[in-house]
Write an enzyme that holds these catalytic residues in place. Structure first.
Site, mmCIF file in Angstrom:
data_model
loop_
_atom_site.group_PDB
_atom_site.id
_atom_site.type_symbol
_atom_site.label_atom_id
_atom_site.label_comp_id
_atom_site.label_asym_id
_atom_site.label_seq_id
_atom_site.Cartn_x
_atom_site.Cartn_y
_atom_site.Cartn_z
ATOM 1 N N ASP A 18 0.806 -1.226 0.000
ATOM 2 C CA ASP A 18 0.000 0.000 0.000
ATOM 3 C C ASP A 18 0.839 1.275 0.000
ATOM 4 O O ASP A 18 0.438 2.301 0.547
ATOM 5 C CB ASP A 18 -0.964 0.023 1.206
ATOM 6 C CG ASP A 18 -1.866 -1.196 1.229
ATOM 7 O OD1 ASP A 18 -2.184 -1.706 0.142
ATOM 8 O OD2 ASP A 18 -2.238 -1.636 2.329
ATOM 9 N N LYS A 21 1.756 2.189 -5.091
ATOM 10 C CA LYS A 21 2.291 1.642 -6.349
ATOM 11 C C LYS A 21 1.372 1.948 -7.529
ATOM 12 O O LYS A 21 1.822 2.380 -8.588
ATOM 13 C CB LYS A 21 2.485 0.109 -6.212
ATOM 14 C CG LYS A 21 3.475 -0.284 -5.126
ATOM 15 C CD LYS A 21 3.569 -1.791 -4.954
ATOM 16 C CE LYS A 21 2.339 -2.416 -4.359
ATOM 17 N NZ LYS A 21 2.060 -2.053 -2.963
ATOM 18 N N GLY A 45 -4.531 -4.286 -3.775
ATOM 19 C CA GLY A 45 -5.521 -3.254 -4.069
ATOM 20 C C GLY A 45 -4.748 -2.012 -4.457
ATOM 21 O O GLY A 45 -4.127 -1.392 -3.608
ATOM 22 N N HIS A 46 -4.707 -1.686 -5.741
ATOM 23 C CA HIS A 46 -3.909 -0.561 -6.230
ATOM 24 C C HIS A 46 -4.848 0.564 -6.658
ATOM 25 O O HIS A 46 -5.638 0.398 -7.586
ATOM 26 C CB HIS A 46 -3.012 -1.016 -7.392
ATOM 27 C CG HIS A 46 -1.968 -2.012 -6.967
ATOM 28 N ND1 HIS A 46 -1.013 -2.502 -7.810
ATOM 29 C CD2 HIS A 46 -1.721 -2.591 -5.769
ATOM 30 C CE1 HIS A 46 -0.227 -3.344 -7.148
ATOM 31 N NE2 HIS A 46 -0.654 -3.419 -5.907
ATOM 32 N N GLN A 235 1.986 -6.061 -3.186
ATOM 33 C CA GLN A 235 2.427 -6.178 -1.794
ATOM 34 C C GLN A 235 3.716 -5.356 -1.588
ATOM 35 O O GLN A 235 3.946 -4.395 -2.288
ATOM 36 C CB GLN A 235 2.617 -7.645 -1.370
ATOM 37 C CG GLN A 235 1.326 -8.437 -1.259
ATOM 38 C CD GLN A 235 0.749 -8.898 -2.584
ATOM 39 O OE1 GLN A 235 1.411 -9.551 -3.368
ATOM 40 N NE2 GLN A 235 -0.482 -8.570 -2.859
HETATM 41 P P1 GDP Z 1 -0.794 0.333 -3.509
HETATM 42 O O1 GDP Z 1 -1.373 -0.948 -3.048
HETATM 43 O O2 GDP Z 1 0.674 0.419 -3.261
HETATM 44 O O3 GDP Z 1 -1.161 0.687 -4.926
HETATM 45 O O4 GDP Z 1 -1.452 1.463 -2.579
HETATM 46 P P2 GDP Z 1 -2.998 1.564 -2.167
HETATM 47 O O5 GDP Z 1 -3.763 2.078 -3.317
HETATM 48 O O6 GDP Z 1 -3.491 0.327 -1.515
HETATM 49 O O7 GDP Z 1 -2.908 2.621 -1.000
HETATM 50 C C1 GDP Z 1 -2.403 3.899 -1.191
HETATM 51 C C2 GDP Z 1 -3.507 4.912 -0.810
HETATM 52 O O8 GDP Z 1 -2.959 6.191 -0.676
HETATM 53 C C3 GDP Z 1 -4.567 5.038 -1.869
HETATM 54 O O9 GDP Z 1 -5.789 5.387 -1.264
HETATM 55 C C4 GDP Z 1 -4.061 6.186 -2.735
HETATM 56 O O10 GDP Z 1 -5.089 6.880 -3.417
HETATM 57 C C5 GDP Z 1 -3.445 7.059 -1.695
HETATM 58 N N1 GDP Z 1 -2.260 7.822 -2.103
HETATM 59 C C6 GDP Z 1 -1.278 7.500 -2.991
HETATM 60 N N2 GDP Z 1 -0.325 8.450 -2.985
HETATM 61 C C7 GDP Z 1 -0.703 9.371 -2.082
HETATM 62 C C8 GDP Z 1 -0.107 10.574 -1.602
HETATM 63 O O11 GDP Z 1 0.973 10.980 -1.996
HETATM 64 N N3 GDP Z 1 -0.789 11.255 -0.636
HETATM 65 C C9 GDP Z 1 -1.988 10.838 -0.156
HETATM 66 N N4 GDP Z 1 -2.581 11.566 0.790
HETATM 67 N N5 GDP Z 1 -2.571 9.707 -0.584
HETATM 68 C C10 GDP Z 1 -1.929 8.987 -1.523
HETATM 69 P P1 IMO Z 2 -0.897 -4.207 -2.231
HETATM 70 O O1 IMO Z 2 -0.441 -4.741 -3.561
HETATM 71 C C1 IMO Z 2 -1.007 -4.632 2.074
HETATM 72 C C2 IMO Z 2 -1.081 -8.708 3.679
HETATM 73 C C3 IMO Z 2 -2.342 -9.152 4.376
HETATM 74 C C4 IMO Z 2 -1.759 -10.128 5.372
HETATM 75 C C5 IMO Z 2 -0.639 -10.791 4.569
HETATM 76 C C6 IMO Z 2 -1.021 -12.095 3.913
HETATM 77 O O2 IMO Z 2 -2.192 -3.478 -2.285
HETATM 78 O O3 IMO Z 2 0.197 -3.431 -1.590
HETATM 79 P P2 IMO Z 2 -2.581 -12.806 1.893
HETATM 80 O O4 IMO Z 2 -3.944 -12.356 1.492
HETATM 81 O O5 IMO Z 2 -1.529 -12.533 0.883
HETATM 82 O O6 IMO Z 2 -2.580 -14.209 2.383
HETATM 83 O O7 IMO Z 2 -2.222 -11.903 3.181
HETATM 84 O O8 IMO Z 2 -0.273 -9.857 3.579
HETATM 85 N N1 IMO Z 2 -1.284 -8.193 2.305
HETATM 86 C C7 IMO Z 2 -1.219 -6.904 1.969
HETATM 87 N N2 IMO Z 2 -1.043 -5.803 2.735
HETATM 88 N N3 IMO Z 2 -1.100 -4.503 0.743
HETATM 89 C C8 IMO Z 2 -1.242 -5.595 -0.035
HETATM 90 O O9 IMO Z 2 -1.191 -5.542 -1.389
HETATM 91 C C9 IMO Z 2 -1.357 -6.872 0.576
HETATM 92 N N4 IMO Z 2 -1.535 -8.129 0.125
HETATM 93 C C10 IMO Z 2 -1.479 -8.919 1.190
HETATM 94 O O10 IMO Z 2 -2.986 -8.064 5.011
HETATM 95 O O11 IMO Z 2 -1.187 -9.440 6.447
HETATM 96 MG MG MG Z 3 -2.886 -1.655 -1.782
#
Ligand code: GDP
Ligand code: IMO
Ligand code: MG
Length: 434
Positions: A18, A21, A45-46, A235
């Site tokens: 998270d 990415k 979840g991207h 991840q």
């Molecule tokens: P990913 O899994 O690495 O793609 O990241 P996620 O989408 O799960 O989580 C990142 C969260 O932070 C999302 O809700 C994005 O919209 C948000 N986000 C990304 N970059 C920034 C930033 O620079 N500032 C803020 N406030 N939110 C951001």
């Molecule tokens: P993105 O790509 C954050 C965590 C789960 C749990 C562990 C194992 O959005 O960054 P799993 O479902 O793989 O068996 O879970 O890994 N986890 C993540 N945490 N971002 C993710 O993906 C994750 N994918 C799995 O919360 O702790």
């Molecule tokens: Mg994510």
């Protein structure tokens, strides 16, 4: 004359996922011809935000919204057709358009409904020591892959697929029952097993219509043809099956090496490695997190950063940046360029901390020990002055507040790698290139 083969760049998370990415891949996509996912599955979840719209991608690469790009789901990814189908609907592009932009490896493994059921049964059996899995069936699907009993996308096209499916399902149900799990009343994403299975087969019919490729051939031909290639990690490095905080990890290699096995890319064909990290740390699910905050500062980070899981909606655990862990991730991935996100989340702090070492068994260490347990490890903090300003008006890196530049310089010196991109908000436009 021998043609010059391009190298593929890789972008991956350096923390517990998270890191942002999805947003950054979307921002960088115009520089590339192909964007490819190489591991993980719908546990990811991207999030992408542009034109006042927000999209969350789970299996589909984050380049999908750019008309001129090809997106590839590599052999290292695990796919749940039911979730894939839901995702196709949620991204609100015509199916024909998506089919023109997306290729899938026929060697990618399938997550079948009973993998999800088994995930739930295994977590249930672990009680207090559960991993905190997203319950998407990731662990059981990769287990079958390694045990050489999995089903791949290409199997969907075989005439006896239903029989292969039934044999595997029965073995999962048997295991789940042996764990004392009630397989008759289980709900998968709110659906009964039979309801889920029905939607799964509907999704499989859609999935079969997508162009299937051998990703290793596609990738190497693309590089030979001079195309620019970006591999998108899922991840984060601290969730890597080998180098993460085991057993509180996911079941794939999330690190740069995963791009090789998950796409068919030779190590010598990797170019830049972008390592992405938040200006602080978060983690969803269980496991060690030495810099976790349980005080008001933790609440502020969660609130300002909107730290709730993109896949499960769970509140993310929040804490200060962990520099020894970041340096470890930089090392293991051979990061050549850092990307720092969510810098704006620190806007309101007078001062904030970053961990620069740990106290462990009475001594100070600056590396992650084998027993990476938050009860045992106490962080040593360095305090940084905040900038107490909105970053909205800043477009140029050099004009940023000096205290922020000092924080970045410290991180660069600590890790030995320069920051090349800063993200100051969730929208595409809120990005500062150095
Ligand atoms: P990913 O899994 O690495 O793609 O990241 P996620 O989408 O799960 O989580 C990142 C969260 O932070 C999302 O809700 C994005 O919209 C948000 N986000 C990304 N970059 C920034 C930033 O620079 N500032 C803020 N406030 N939110 C951001
Ligand atoms: P993105 O790509 C954050 C965590 C789960 C749990 C562990 C194992 O959005 O960054 P799993 O479902 O793989 O068996 O879970 O890994 N986890 C993540 N945490 N971002 C993710 O993906 C994750 N994918 C799995 O919360 O702790
Ligand atoms: Mg994510």
């Amino acid at each position: 004359m021998i043609s010059k083969k391009n190298k593929a760049d890789v972008l991956l998370g350096l923390q517990w996922g998270d890191e942002g990415k999805g947003k950054i891949v979307d921002v960088l996509t115009p520089e590339y011809n192909v964007v490819a996912r190489f591991q993980g599955g719908p546990n990811a979840g991207h999030t992408l935000e542009f034109d006042n719209k927000k999209y969350i991608l789970h299996t589909i690469p984050s380049g999908i919204f750019h008309a001129d790009n090809v997106n590839l789901i590599g052999n290292g990814v695990v796919i749940d057709p039911m979730i894939f189908n839901k995702e196709l609907i949620s991204i609100n592009l015509p199916l024909k358009t998506i089919k023109n932009r997306l290729l899938i490896s026929r060697k990618a493994h399938l997550i079948i409904p009973s993998h999800k059921l088994l995930d739930a049964a295994l977590e249930h059996s672990k009680g207090e020591s559960k991993i905190g899995s997203t319950l998407k069936g990731i662990g059981p699907a990769y287990t079958d892959k390694i045990a050489r009993s999995g089903l791949r996308l290409g199997n969907l096209l075989q005439s006896d697929f239903r029989e292969q499916y039934a044999i595997l399902t029965e073995s999962h149900l048997h295991k789940a029952r042996a764990l004392g799990f009630d397989t008759d009343t289980v709900k998968l994403d709110g659906l009964t097993f039979n309801e889920y299975e029905k939607k799964w087969f509907e999704g499989a019919e859609i999935l079969k219509q997508f162009p299937m490729v051998d990703s290793e051939l596609f990738v190497n031909n693309a590089l030979n043809d001079g195309l620019k290639f970006l591999a998108e990690g899922a991840q984060g490095s601290l969730l890597d099956i080998d180098f993460g905080s085991y057993p509180f990890v996911t079941s794939s290699n999330t690190i740069a090496a995963g791009a090789c096995t998950g796409l068919g890319l030779a190590p010598s064909s990797i170019g830049k490695v972008y390592g992405i990290f938040k200006a602080y740390c978060t983690r969803v699910g269980s496991g060690p997190f030495p810099t976790e905050l349980f005080d008001e500062n933790g609440h502020i980070l969660r609130k300002e950063g909107n730290e709730f899981g993109s896949t499960t909606g769970r509140p993310r655990r929040c804490g200060w940046l962990d520099l020894p862990a970041l340096r470890y991730s930089v090392m293991i991935n051979g990061v050549t360029s850092l990307i720092m996100t969510k810098v704006d989340v620190l806007n309101g702090f007078d001062e904030f901390n970053a961990c620069i070492a740990y106290i462990y068994k009475g001594g100070e260490i600056d590396y992650i020990p084998f027993e990476y347990d938050s009860e045992e490890i106490k962080p040593v903090y360095k305090t940084f002055k905040g900038w107490k300003a909105s970053l909205e008006k800043f477009e140029k890196y050099d004009e940023l507040p000096q205290t922020l530049l000092d924080y970045i310089k410290y991180i660069e010196d600590f890790t030995g790698v320069k920051v090349s991109i800063l993200s100051t908000g969730p929208d595409r436009s809120e990005t500062i290139m150095k």
